[in-house]
Design a protein around this motif. Structure first.
Motif, mmCIF file in Angstrom:
data_model
loop_
_atom_site.group_PDB
_atom_site.id
_atom_site.type_symbol
_atom_site.label_atom_id
_atom_site.label_comp_id
_atom_site.label_asym_id
_atom_site.label_seq_id
_atom_site.Cartn_x
_atom_site.Cartn_y
_atom_site.Cartn_z
ATOM 1 N N THR A 181 0.816 -1.220 0.000
ATOM 2 C CA THR A 181 0.000 0.000 0.000
ATOM 3 C C THR A 181 0.845 1.264 0.000
ATOM 4 O O THR A 181 0.636 2.160 -0.821
ATOM 5 C CB THR A 181 -0.941 0.017 1.217
ATOM 6 O OG1 THR A 181 -1.838 -1.094 1.149
ATOM 7 C CG2 THR A 181 -1.758 1.307 1.242
ATOM 8 N N SER A 185 1.268 3.738 -3.413
ATOM 9 C CA SER A 185 0.449 4.953 -3.342
ATOM 10 C C SER A 185 1.170 6.181 -3.885
ATOM 11 O O SER A 185 0.541 7.208 -4.146
ATOM 12 C CB SER A 185 0.030 5.222 -1.891
ATOM 13 O OG SER A 185 -0.779 4.190 -1.385
ATOM 14 N N GLN A 223 -0.132 9.633 6.128
ATOM 15 C CA GLN A 223 0.826 9.182 5.120
ATOM 16 C C GLN A 223 2.241 9.567 5.560
ATOM 17 O O GLN A 223 3.200 8.796 5.415
ATOM 18 C CB GLN A 223 0.520 9.845 3.767
ATOM 19 C CG GLN A 223 -0.758 9.378 3.106
ATOM 20 C CD GLN A 223 -0.509 8.276 2.093
ATOM 21 O OE1 GLN A 223 0.547 7.668 2.080
ATOM 22 N NE2 GLN A 223 -1.494 8.000 1.258
ATOM 23 N N TYR A 549 -5.271 3.939 2.481
ATOM 24 C CA TYR A 549 -3.939 4.242 3.016
ATOM 25 C C TYR A 549 -3.843 4.153 4.538
ATOM 26 O O TYR A 549 -2.763 3.947 5.104
ATOM 27 C CB TYR A 549 -3.547 5.679 2.620
ATOM 28 C CG TYR A 549 -4.112 6.701 3.590
ATOM 29 C CD1 TYR A 549 -3.349 7.206 4.643
ATOM 30 C CD2 TYR A 549 -5.444 7.106 3.505
ATOM 31 C CE1 TYR A 549 -3.878 8.094 5.556
ATOM 32 C CE2 TYR A 549 -5.980 7.988 4.407
ATOM 33 C CZ TYR A 549 -5.194 8.481 5.438
ATOM 34 O OH TYR A 549 -5.729 9.348 6.361
#
Length: 661
Positions: A181, A185, A223, A549
């Protein structure tokens, strides 16, 4: 010929191949004896170097060609003095890499191995087709190394390992989240290459049919937390670009108010003002009007800590002041921040909310510290005063503040009509304690409150509030009861609260719960607006975008930073503050940490794996030793220290803490 056959047999590859002359090379058909995703190598001789393959070009006029099947790729490129990762998975996608390329099985739990192709000069072109991934290499030679289906390393091959009860499952989840992931991303130079805003463009979901935007409000915060925790040079460069994208969006505000938008879309559209109605159409609230401006301050501080880059900080301090200015424009003379919605996607918080107040006070304190670090005394004094005013009113009683003296807890929010809303909100009560603002009596009351409602909060890490079912149609948005159960954004701060309170087994329980849930679906996790609990009772534990995410990044941050206790502070090279619940050892070869530590009944041992001296801030207070004092032995001598000490270790030096009873 015999050499190649021997190598193939050693590697477990099929020897059903043919040499068709100088232009042909290794051909490995897809058979049960084959090496999984590797299908063929053309125009090259293959020799073995340890456990690796060295592939050397035969015909200098023709590139080397490698073909892989049932796979996805990730290129590593160094350009413009920074690192870039280049995911390639969809048919038709293609990338150019000048340093390396990883090829991984599609399935995270596959028994097939992944391959790491390291370049010795030259370039590599990768193209995904329906048939597989074809690599064309304009290089004299490349090295192929095998790894697990999801490498237990960063994108440069620096490994991590957790040797303790349950460590294998946590280690596998970390690897699967990172490679499945977090890295895919990052689409700056792939999907987003021709977007109006490309640098720093990171997806919130790999399912771009749900939404393909990048979301500075809320999503970028976590993130960034996950990438700061991983700490590789590539991850830190991504963080830098993400923060700079936020600065660019703040400065591009058409109203010149320096607002951070909720999102930026592929076509360049920026959502600076998003309002939603309640289900009964009686209430209305703005979504995340201050969230991005508050978050970017903490993000910038985290990036500074990681790299100690004062030049970067000085060049961006005005951007941080602009962000703070928009927050102050929405703060009254009493220091109360009128934030509307801060984290919750569809809750009508049209007023001032406790968690936003706590985050604002914390961010302004950090900004004051950054100003002071740069020698800007007047600015530091001003932001310190703002932070104190915000913190003081945060812990004040209603109606001026946010503390309900009668119920002995912090409320959720107060709307613009003065109505108090309180469903026993998790973060509203934890954050004033975590950030050190609550009084001693408030801390004790919050601890009792959390303990009394832990079954609700920890159904899955971590639920928004204890009384989910009590939200009414004036409080829930017309898009649905989103964010009324579990979300990674709450979990991060829930874990931060428990980490701040000393020894606790809850961090390990949370990590194991998430890892087990992720393993059910190839380590992908969706948005968890509700978990078959109140509003969506349909047998599903997630509702919203798939391949989201949030949990992968937050799991990474909590595992590394809170549980393993590894972080990079501003005043040392590495901080080591483990919250382990059993004996074991941890090794992170990533240069950010470059250490190994072990925990046993006899004490704690730390080794510096780097090639230079490093200063460590070590905190053993959460390990459960009965002792308050330790004998610290190193090359330079020994002495008695308490649970917190700051030794400097020479290159490859090992030191030991032994409890003193």
């Amino acid at each position: 010929m015999k050499t190649l056959i021997a190598i193939l047999l050693l590697l477990g590859l099929s020897t059903n191949w043919s040499a068709l002359g100088g232009g042909a090379g290794l051909n490995v058909p897809q058979t049960s004896q084959g090496d999984g995703i590797l299908k063929s190598i053309q125009n090259a001789s293959v020799t073995q170097s340890g456990e690796d393959l060295v592939v050397t070009r035969k015909d200098a006029r023709t590139p080397i060609e490698l073909v892989f099947i049932r796979c996805q790729g990730l290129g590593v490129q160094y350009q413009d003095n920074q690192w870039w990762v280049l995911p390639v998975s969809a048919s038709g996608a293609q990338v150019d890499a000048n340093k390396a390329l990883w090829v991984l099985p599609v399935d995270a739990t596959s028994k097939d191995r992944s391959w790491y192709i390291a370049l010795h000069g030259g370039n590599l072109h990768a193209k995904m087709t329906e048939a597989g991934l074809t690599l064309t290499l304009d290089a004299e030679s490349v090295t192929l190394s095998r790894a697990m289906a999801r490498p237990h390393s960063d994108a440069f091959g620096h490994r991590f390992s957790l040797e303790m009860p349950g460590g294998a499952e946590l280690e596998e989840a970390l690897a699967a989240f990172y490679w499945g992931t977090m890295l895919p991303s990052v689409v700056e130079k792939t999907m987003a290459a021709n977007f109006p805003y490309s640098s720093g463009y990171v997806l919130s979901t790999l399912n771009v049919n749900s939404y393909a935007g990048s979301y500075p409000a809320v999503d970028h915060e976590f993130q960034i937390k996950g990438r700061l925790a991983m700490g590789s040079e590539a991850d830190l460069d991504i963080v830098k670009r993400m923060i700079e994208l936020q600065f660019k969006l703040i400065n591009n505000d058409p109203e010149r108010l320096f607002r951070a938008p909720t999102s930026v879309q592929p076509n360049g559209t920026r959502e600076y003002h998003v309002r939603r109605n309640s289900q009964d159409n009686r209430q209305n609230a703005a979504m995340f009007p201050l969230t991005g401006d508050i978050e970017v301050i903490e993000e910038a501080w985290g990036y500074y800590e990681a790299r100690k880059d004062a030049t970067w900080l000085r060049s961006n301090i005005e951007n941080l002041e602009h962000a703070a200015g928009w927050v102050l424009a929405n703060t009254d003379q009493y220091g109360r921040v009128w934030s509307d919605v801060y984290y919750e996607d569809q809750v009508m918080k049209d007023g001032r909310e406790t968690q936003a107040q706590a985050f604002a006070a914390h961010a302004f304190k950090l900004l004051a510290g950054m100003e002071s670090l740069l020698g800007r005394r007047d600015e530091a004094a001003g932001f310190n005063a703002n932070a104190k005013l915000m913190a003081d009113v945060l812990i004040a009683s209603l109606p001026m503040g946010y503390w309900n003296s009668k119920n002995q807890r912090f409320i959720d929010w107060v709307d613009r009509n003065g109505q108090v809303h309180d469903h026993i909100h998790l973060l509203a009560n934890q954050l004033p304690v975590t950030f050190g603002y609550a009084t001693a009596d408030q801390v004790a009351a919050v601890r009792r409150l959390i303990d009394a409602n832990v079954a609700e909060f920890e159904r899955f890490p971590s639920f928004l509030a204890a009384k989910i079912a009590d939200y009414d149609e004036s409080e829930i948005g017309d898009g649905g009861p989103y964010d009324l159960c579990a979300a990674g954004r709450y979990w991060y701060w829930d874990a931060a609260f428990y980490a701040s309170q000393g020894p606790s087994g809850i961090l390990l329980d949370q990590l194991q719960t998430v890892a087990a849930e992720a393993a059910k679906d190839n380590y992908f996790m969706g948005e968890r607006y509700d978990m078959d609990h109140v509003y969506y009772i349909d047998g599903k534990n997630a509702h919203g975008a798939e391949k989201y995410y949030e949990y992968p990044n937050v799991f990474t941050a909590i595992l590394i930073e809170k549980f393993l206790g590894l972080s990079v502070p501003a005043d040392a090279d590495v901080s080591v503050a483990p919250h382990l619940k059993s004996y074991g050892s941890v090794e992170f070869q990533l240069p950010e940490y470059a250490l190994r530590y072990s925990f046993s009944k006899d004490g704690f041992v730390l080794k510096n794996l780097s090639d230079k001296p490093r200063r460590y801030k070590v905190d053993l207070s959460a390990l459960g030793f009965a002792a308050m004092r330790y004998r610290l032995r190193s090359r330079s001598g020994d002495g008695i220290v308490d649970a917190r000490s700051t030794p400097t270790l020479l290159a490859q030096e090992e030191v030991r803490w032994t409890p003193v009873q």
